[in-house]
Design an enzyme around this catalytic site. Structure first.
Site, PDB file in Angstrom:
ATOM      1  N   ASN A   9       0.869  -1.175   0.000  1.00 37.39           N
ATOM      2  CA  ASN A   9       0.000   0.000   0.000  1.00 37.39           C
ATOM      3  C   ASN A   9       0.909   1.229   0.000  1.00 37.39           C
ATOM      4  O   ASN A   9       1.414   1.629   1.040  1.00 37.39           O
ATOM      5  CB  ASN A   9      -0.888  -0.036   1.257  1.00 37.39           C
ATOM      6  CG  ASN A   9      -1.787   1.180   1.373  1.00 37.39           C
ATOM      7  OD1 ASN A   9      -1.843   1.995   0.457  1.00 37.39           O
ATOM      8  ND2 ASN A   9      -2.485   1.294   2.493  1.00 37.39           N
ATOM      9  N   TRP A  10       1.098   1.782  -1.194  1.00 35.93           N
ATOM     10  CA  TRP A  10       2.019   2.928  -1.312  1.00 35.93           C
ATOM     11  C   TRP A  10       1.422   4.208  -0.727  1.00 35.93           C
ATOM     12  O   TRP A  10       2.120   5.216  -0.592  1.00 35.93           O
ATOM     13  CB  TRP A  10       2.386   3.164  -2.791  1.00 35.93           C
ATOM     14  CG  TRP A  10       3.375   2.181  -3.360  1.00 35.93           C
ATOM     15  CD1 TRP A  10       3.966   1.113  -2.713  1.00 35.93           C
ATOM     16  CD2 TRP A  10       3.908   2.172  -4.697  1.00 35.93           C
ATOM     17  NE1 TRP A  10       4.821   0.450  -3.564  1.00 35.93           N
ATOM     18  CE2 TRP A  10       4.808   1.079  -4.793  1.00 35.93           C
ATOM     19  CE3 TRP A  10       3.716   2.969  -5.818  1.00 35.93           C
ATOM     20  CZ2 TRP A  10       5.501   0.775  -5.971  1.00 35.93           C
ATOM     21  CZ3 TRP A  10       4.411   2.670  -6.995  1.00 35.93           C
ATOM     22  CH2 TRP A  10       5.302   1.588  -7.062  1.00 35.93           C
ATOM     23  N   LYS A  11       0.125   4.198  -0.432  1.00 35.50           N
ATOM     24  CA  LYS A  11      -0.566   5.391   0.091  1.00 35.50           C
ATOM     25  C   LYS A  11      -0.286   6.605  -0.814  1.00 35.50           C
ATOM     26  O   LYS A  11      -0.099   6.424  -2.012  1.00 35.50           O
ATOM     27  CB  LYS A  11      -0.181   5.646   1.551  1.00 35.50           C
ATOM     28  CG  LYS A  11      -0.399   4.396   2.415  1.00 35.50           C
ATOM     29  CD  LYS A  11      -0.366   4.660   3.895  1.00 35.50           C
ATOM     30  CE  LYS A  11      -0.562   3.347   4.643  1.00 35.50           C
ATOM     31  NZ  LYS A  11      -0.646   3.510   6.080  1.00 35.50           N
ATOM     32  N   HIS A  92      -9.985   0.876   4.599  1.00 34.38           N
ATOM     33  CA  HIS A  92      -8.754   1.205   5.329  1.00 34.38           C
ATOM     34  C   HIS A  92      -9.074   2.200   6.448  1.00 34.38           C
ATOM     35  O   HIS A  92      -9.902   3.103   6.274  1.00 34.38           O
ATOM     36  CB  HIS A  92      -7.717   1.794   4.376  1.00 34.38           C
ATOM     37  CG  HIS A  92      -6.352   1.846   4.986  1.00 34.38           C
ATOM     38  ND1 HIS A  92      -5.995   2.828   5.883  1.00 34.38           N
ATOM     39  CD2 HIS A  92      -5.288   1.021   4.878  1.00 34.38           C
ATOM     40  CE1 HIS A  92      -4.750   2.606   6.284  1.00 34.38           C
ATOM     41  NE2 HIS A  92      -4.292   1.512   5.691  1.00 34.38           N
ATOM     42  N   GLU A  94      -7.564   4.706   7.531  1.00 36.05           N
ATOM     43  CA  GLU A  94      -7.359   6.119   7.186  1.00 36.05           C
ATOM     44  C   GLU A  94      -8.576   6.676   6.458  1.00 36.05           C
ATOM     45  O   GLU A  94      -8.951   7.834   6.642  1.00 36.05           O
ATOM     46  CB  GLU A  94      -6.071   6.281   6.346  1.00 36.05           C
ATOM     47  CG  GLU A  94      -4.834   6.099   7.216  1.00 36.05           C
ATOM     48  CD  GLU A  94      -3.612   5.541   6.506  1.00 36.05           C
ATOM     49  OE1 GLU A  94      -3.579   5.516   5.267  1.00 36.05           O
ATOM     50  OE2 GLU A  94      -2.681   5.110   7.213  1.00 36.05           O
ATOM     51  N   GLU A 164      -5.869  -4.996  10.319  1.00 35.24           N
ATOM     52  CA  GLU A 164      -4.914  -3.924  10.568  1.00 35.24           C
ATOM     53  C   GLU A 164      -5.286  -3.194  11.853  1.00 35.24           C
ATOM     54  O   GLU A 164      -6.117  -2.264  11.815  1.00 35.24           O
ATOM     55  CB  GLU A 164      -4.908  -2.931   9.402  1.00 35.24           C
ATOM     56  CG  GLU A 164      -4.478  -3.534   8.076  1.00 35.24           C
ATOM     57  CD  GLU A 164      -3.884  -2.477   7.148  1.00 35.24           C
ATOM     58  OE1 GLU A 164      -2.757  -2.693   6.685  1.00 35.24           O
ATOM     59  OE2 GLU A 164      -4.522  -1.442   6.928  1.00 35.24           O
ATOM     60  N   GLY A 170       1.640   2.494  10.918  1.00 35.45           N
ATOM     61  CA  GLY A 170       2.584   3.603  10.824  1.00 35.45           C
ATOM     62  C   GLY A 170       3.196   4.026  12.146  1.00 35.45           C
ATOM     63  O   GLY A 170       3.851   5.058  12.215  1.00 35.45           O
ATOM     64  N   SER A 210       2.729  -1.797  10.670  1.00 37.49           N
ATOM     65  CA  SER A 210       4.158  -1.847  11.000  1.00 37.49           C
ATOM     66  C   SER A 210       4.772  -3.224  10.766  1.00 37.49           C
ATOM     67  O   SER A 210       5.602  -3.684  11.554  1.00 37.49           O
ATOM     68  CB  SER A 210       4.399  -1.368  12.434  1.00 37.49           C
ATOM     69  OG  SER A 210       3.998  -0.012  12.565  1.00 37.49           O
ATOM     70  N   GLY A 231       2.572  -0.999   4.383  1.00 33.95           N
ATOM     71  CA  GLY A 231       2.598   0.426   4.069  1.00 33.95           C
ATOM     72  C   GLY A 231       4.025   0.925   3.933  1.00 33.95           C
ATOM     73  O   GLY A 231       4.700   0.690   2.929  1.00 33.95           O
ATOM     74  N   GLY A 232       4.520   1.581   4.972  1.00 34.58           N
ATOM     75  CA  GLY A 232       5.841   2.221   4.941  1.00 34.58           C
ATOM     76  C   GLY A 232       6.953   1.343   4.388  1.00 34.58           C
ATOM     77  O   GLY A 232       7.764   1.795   3.561  1.00 34.58           O
TER      78      GLY A 232
END
Ligand code: PGA
Length: 248
Positions: A9-11, A92, A94, A164, A170, A210, A231-232
């Site tokens: 997930n490059w966001k 998600h 977010e 998640e 994150g 994470s 993600g990150g």
């Protein structure tokens, strides 16, 4: 079908140049034992579609449920299908938090994706307060029941779930392998209760929050964890490679 998946997930990150570099690096990942899905922003879908290694799949991060029309700024499932998108993230945390997306709206998105042959990656998870109150299982269960109450076992055959925990996204605070396994087992039991034994056995459940090079293997080793939503760490080639190779 239950399969091992690592989804990136490059966001809202990367541009044409940095995405190209990362995509070229991804091509050096050989013999992945899992399906690798890359979910870039809408502006990078075309670049990713042309550059993605042939054994990787393309995913999107969002969709609007309407087939077409006056929804300024939105993208429909048929538009994603047109871009050869195979997966789409929905629900998600977010989007739930910053865009006030409800279970009912998420269900509409899922319906639209399924009717266009796109696999939804449905995200669910509790916040820190709910975890501390020990209500995490009932919180996730109600997200799933509310969203999928009007679907049949036939409808949901291709659906993938990503657990998640919001407190882990994150933050660097990962769920322990045991915490992930406890929730994944619970999700599989809820799925069995809603859609039957075969559907539960076939469901791929990914862990996200994470998930990094140094903890992926221990989380993926749990019997009800079928991979990860990253993600990150998916933006760093070396880190992402280790995560993909940990999923087998
Ligand atoms: P993270 O994000 O790996 O950066 O915690 C995961 C996600 O939000 O899908």
């Amino acid at each position: 079908m239950r399969k091992k998946i690592v989804a990136a997930n490059w966001k809202m990150n990367l541009n044409q140049s940095t995405a190209n570099t990362l995509l070229e690096g991804l091509a050096t990942i050989e013999n992945a034992a899992c399906e690798v899905v890359i979910c870039p922003s809408f502006t990078l879908l075309s670049t990713a579609q042309s550059k993605l290694p042939s054994n990787f799949s393309l995913g999107a991060q969002n969709v609007h449920p309407a087939p077409e029309g006056a929804f300024t700024g939105e993208v429909s499932a048929s538009m994603l299908k047109d871009m050869k998108v195979k997966y789409c993230i929905v629900g998600h945390s977010e989007r739930r938090e910053y865009f006030a997306e409800t279970d009912a709206f998420i269900a509409e998105k899922i319906k639209s994706l399924l009717s266009n042959g796109i696999t939804p990656i449905f995200c669910c998870g509790e916040n820190l307060q709910i975890r501390q109150n020990n209500s995490h299982q009932s919180c996730v269960e109600s997200q799933i029941r509310n969203t999928f109450s009007l679907f049949t076992a036939k409808d949901i055959e291709s659906v993938v779930i990503a657990y998640e925990p919001v407190w882990a996204i994150g933050t660097g605070m990962t769920a322990s392998p045991e915490q992930a396994e406890e929730m994944h087992l619970h999700i599989r039991q809820v799925w069995k209760d809603m859609f039957g034994e075969t559907a539960a056995a076939q469901l791929s459940i990914l862990y996200g929050g994470s998930c990094k090079a140094d903890n992926a293997a221990s989380i993926f080793a749990m019997p009800n964890v079928d991979g990860g939503l990253i993600g990150g760490a998916s933006l760093k080639l070396d880190e992402f490679k280790v995560i993909v190779n940990a999923c087998k």
